[in-house]
Design an enzyme around this catalytic site. Structure first.
Site, PDB file in Angstrom:
ATOM      1  N   ASP A  81       0.828  -1.212   0.000  1.00 53.52           N
ATOM      2  CA  ASP A  81       0.000   0.000   0.000  1.00 53.52           C
ATOM      3  C   ASP A  81       0.864   1.264   0.000  1.00 53.52           C
ATOM      4  OD1 ASP A  81      -2.666   1.269   0.364  1.00 53.52           O
ATOM      5  OD2 ASP A  81      -1.787   1.941   2.257  1.00 53.52           O
ATOM      6  N   GLU A 137       1.045  -0.378  -5.110  1.00 53.37           N
ATOM      7  CA  GLU A 137      -0.020   0.621  -5.268  1.00 53.37           C
ATOM      8  C   GLU A 137       0.686   1.979  -5.222  1.00 53.37           C
ATOM      9  OE1 GLU A 137      -2.790   3.651  -4.015  1.00 53.37           O
ATOM     10  OE2 GLU A 137      -1.742   2.599  -2.406  1.00 53.37           O
TER      11      GLU A 137
END
Length: 816
Positions: free
Chosen positions: A483, A536
């Site tokens: 993330d 990401e």
């Protein structure tokens, strides 16, 4: 009388021996006092068995005892007990026996009786707790009496193993690798791990607290009393350890820590806990760690794991369903934080759905334990503990196992870009900021209210990479989606108008984080061939998916989320079709200028359907028909565009409500709404086409697999070719971005015959069904008008004349 010289020597020796014994006793008393005061960093040097002045001395720290004794040997009936004396002004009891007698003690135990003050206090707590429950008078009396009886039976007389009989089990190599940043499997020995030491069952506790004054473990076994069971510092390494006999699975615990100034700070959850409590509506402060044994699950995915290790997943088609376990479906929900499905129930529901739809992978939003449910898991505190909201660790193993047995891969979101600021977790863990940067200019993400890990510290790198390895090792995950990579790469990320630091070269690149990510990818791929690491990342950093060995910028990920494609595509399609013609080149065509600079995944994730953004169907302009047609257009464009695919749950049923973590998906739409079933059918057919036809995936990451053949600003029509490795196998894809059908549209293509294999305006997808093309479309000579008016035409000799549905996509197969 004068002593003879020989007597004088003996007398001096006696006096010296007495003096030495006195000093030893005095030193022992001082150390015992420090242990009682929770101020001794090496309690193993004081407590447990020791030989002092030809005596065996056994000491125990018994804070609630009023008397204590040693019970020798394993046969407790035929051996007399040895009384222990409380050392003055301490909670330490001591027994001294001659060495000859001590050698016959065998496997001794420590007995004690609990003082009346503890019993009184606990009885008051029982009464108060039951009073607050609002029980009726009779029930109150019965419940209180039963609880009091159980407590007295358990606590009044105790027979205990000696926690200080065994030294902490951490080796010099463990310490070296940990501090160097290369202890990649520290989870095997750190935290609370169930052990059998010399036939004694118990739990070995290890924790990293380099700046702590003292550390102890607290739990229900010692009434959460700080200092009752202090840990010993291991060789000035910053690590502390203690083996606690008699404890086992299910024990609740935390660490009590005094900072370097001797102040007791908040009890801390174990960073290496394998399971943890989580807050509920009625118990919002439940955050204790739980001793857990995660070994013993019988995996049935050996065939999958073998195939995975021999595969190259980036070369295969990949269609991912992103799932938030807490809101897939709720059962008997009354409050927000309840009604969750168990991991096992989820396994059957989600896998059956994903398999029917043709998804190849399931991405789980973070399942690491997180106290704040509303963070969706992106503020975890348990880097080795799956959240207990959905079941036990073995239940999550079952979920993964079931996925694999149905040929579906699964990977979780993994958070390495920030730490939660919860004071019972990593924040100021030992009274100082050991896990995050101390410098406020780079130690906090202001927007998220989280901390930035200290990637320059070897122990932090060992901790994080061990976490990554843990999920791949113990839970058989097929990869990790990392993330917020952009937040890790730049020192000035989200710091506009705020002070920030520069790297040693004066730039804004976060060199320590870059090195960490390169190390992370190298270690993961070196140990687990066939797993995927996915970034990401919303930045323009070059080399996200380049091999980590190729340059200092190359990070080594397998895939990167194509956030630019997502933003450009949604930004284009949410506008009224009348205004789209001006954005075709800047938004849609421009995306291909970087489409092959990395290996990309196309995400339509949870981030696009939260925080007031509305659902995907809700974003689309126009009336009901146009909204669904636009959504069909979006999905058709996505599945024919280069890159792997990802859809968030609910997107493939055209859920109208914005996603909320506090409720399940609107599955009733598939039963009651024909248009929603039709969208679902389209996604299913697009998935199957994408997976089975090499034209849509074989050259996903190569410029040779994609070619623009039509960019018509006036008509808002675009067309492109998707090629396979076989030059005679390719698709022609045509998109009409307006609600006006294009009849007899001339499209220049390579010579041959074409067959329409998918039309998003088909009746079964909710379209009008009257804008189809003939089964066979042979090419014809390009018209003079097209020749003269469109200088960008790629193929000057041949064309097909087609009907392009309004707000639709047609896919044509080339037949040489």
């Amino acid at each position: 009388m004068l002593l003879k010289p020989v007597d004088l020597v003996d007398h001096v020796k006696t006096l010296l021996a007495q003096d030495r014994a006195y000093k030893d006793r005095y030193e022992s008393l001082l150390r015992a006092n420090r242990v009682s005061d929770f101020s001794d960093a090496s309690p193993h040097e004081v407590l447990g068995p020791h030989i002092e002045n030809d005596e065996l001395v056994i000491r125990a720290n018994l804070i609630h005892a009023n008397r204590a004794w040693i019970t020798p040997g394993n046969n407790l009936e035929d051996r007399k007990i040895i009384p222990m004396q409380r050392l003055p002004h301490t909670s330490v009891f001591e027994a001294r026996v001659a060495l000859s007698e001590g050698q016959n003690l065998g496997h001794y135990k420590i007995g004690c009786s609990v003082n009346s003050e503890l019993i009184r206090d606990e009885l008051w707590r029982i009464v108060d707790r039951n009073y607050r429950r609002g029980l009726r008078a009779l029930d109150f009396a019965i419940e209180s009496a039963l609880e009091a009886r159980r407590f007295i039976d358990e606590k009044q007389i105790q027979l205990l193993e000696d926690p200080y009989l065994v030294s902490p089990d951490i080796t010099e190599q463990d310490i070296w690798l940990w501090n160097e940043g290369t202890n990649y499997r520290s989870y095997e020995r750190f935290g609370a791990r169930i052990r059998n030491v010399d036939s004694i069952e118990g739990v070995h506790f290890t924790v990293w607290a380099p700046n702590a004054y003292t550390v102890s473990v607290v739990g229900s076994f010692n009434d959460w009393k700080a200092g009752a069971h202090p840990l010993s510092r291991i060789n000035n390494s910053g690590l502390w350890g203690l083996f606690m006999p008699g404890l086992g699975e299910g024990t609740l615990y935390k660490f009590a820590i005094k900072d370097r100034w001797g102040n007791l700070i908040d009890f801390k959850a174990d960073p290496f806990a394998l399971s943890s409590q989580f807050p509920t509506k009625n118990e919002p402060n439940k955050t204790a760690s739980i001793v857990t044994n995660i070994d013993g699950y019988q995996w049935g995915d050996s065939e999958w794991m073998q195939r995975r290790s021999e595969s190259s997943p980036v070369e295969k088609p990949m269609s991912t369903l992103e799932v938030h376990p807490g809101s897939w479906k709720r059962i008997n929900q009354r409050y927000d934080n309840e009604g969750f499905l168990n991991y096992r129930d989820l396994a059957h529901e989600v896998v059956a759905y994903a398999k029917d739809m043709g998804y190849t992978h399931i991405e789980l939003m973070p399942v690491m334990e997180h106290p704040f449910y509303g963070s969706w898991g992106y503020q975890p505190t348990g880097y080795f503990a799956p959240t207990g909201r959905y079941g036990r660790p073995q239940d999550l193993m079952y979920f993964v196992d079931h996925c694999h047995q149905n040929n579906i891969g699964v990977f979780p979101d993994w958070v390495a870009g920030s730490f939660s600021k919860n004071m019972d977790a990593l924040n100021m863990f030992d009274g100082t900021q050991i896990f995050a940067y101390e410098d406020e200019r780079k130690g906090e993400h202001k927007e998220w209210g989280t901390l930035v890990p200290d990637y320059g510290k070897g122990a932090v790198k060992s901790f994080l990479i061990s976490s990554a390895m843990f999920w791949l090792d113990k839970y058989h995950m097929d990869g990790l989606r990392v993330d917020a990579v952009a937040s890790m790469l730049y020192l000035d990320y989200d710091r506009a108008g705020q002070p920030c630091t520069q790297n040693k070269y004066g730039g804004n690149e976060h060199l320590e984080a870059v090195d960490f990510l390169r190390q992370f990818n190298t270690v993961v791929h070196g140990n687990y061939p066939g797993v995927l690491t996915i970034a990401e990342d919303s930045s323009s950093w070059q080399g996200i998916t380049a091999p980590a060995s190729s340059s200092w910028q190359a990070l080594g990920f397998d895939l990167k989320w194509n956030m630019g494609w997502m933003n450009n595509t949604l930004g284009h399609l949410i506008r009224d079709p009348i205004g789209r013609r001006n954005g075709i080149r800047n938004e849609l065509v421009n995306s291909t200028s970087y489409a092959f600079t990395e290996r990309f995944l196309l995400p339509l994730s949870h981030d696009e359907v939260v925080h007031g953004k509305g659902s995907l169907i809700g974003k689309m302009p126009g009336d009901e028909w146009q909204k669904f047609a636009n959504l069909r257009l979006l999905y058709g464009y996505m599945f024919t565009y280069p890159g792997k695919k990802l859809l968030f749950m609910g997107n493939d049923i055209a859920q109208k409500r914005e996603w909320s973590h506090d409720r399940g998906l609107d599955w009733q739409l598939l039963e009651k709404g024909e248009r929603h079933r039709q969208i679902n059918t389209l996604v299913k057919d697009l998935n199957r086409l994408y997976l089975t036809r090499g034209e849509l995936h074989e050259l996903d990451h190569s410029q040779s697999g994609f070619q623009w053949i039509e960019i018509d600003d006036n008509s808002s029509v675009i067309g492109y070719i998707r090629r396979s490795k076989d030059p005679d196998r390719f698709f022609v894809v045509v998109c009409n971005l307006t609600p006006v059908p294009r009849e007899n549209y001339e499209l220049s293509v390579p010579g041959g015959t074409y067959r329409e294999i998918l039309n998003t305006d088909d009746l079964k997808y909710g379209g009008a069904g009257n804008h189809k093309n003939p089964a066979d479309l042979p090419t014809v000579p390009l018209s003079a008008h097209k020749w003269n008016s469109d200088y960008s035409t790629q193929f000057r000799d041949s064309a097909i004349r087609i009907t392009i549905p309004p707000l639709g996509i047609s896919i044509f197969e080339y037949k040489p």
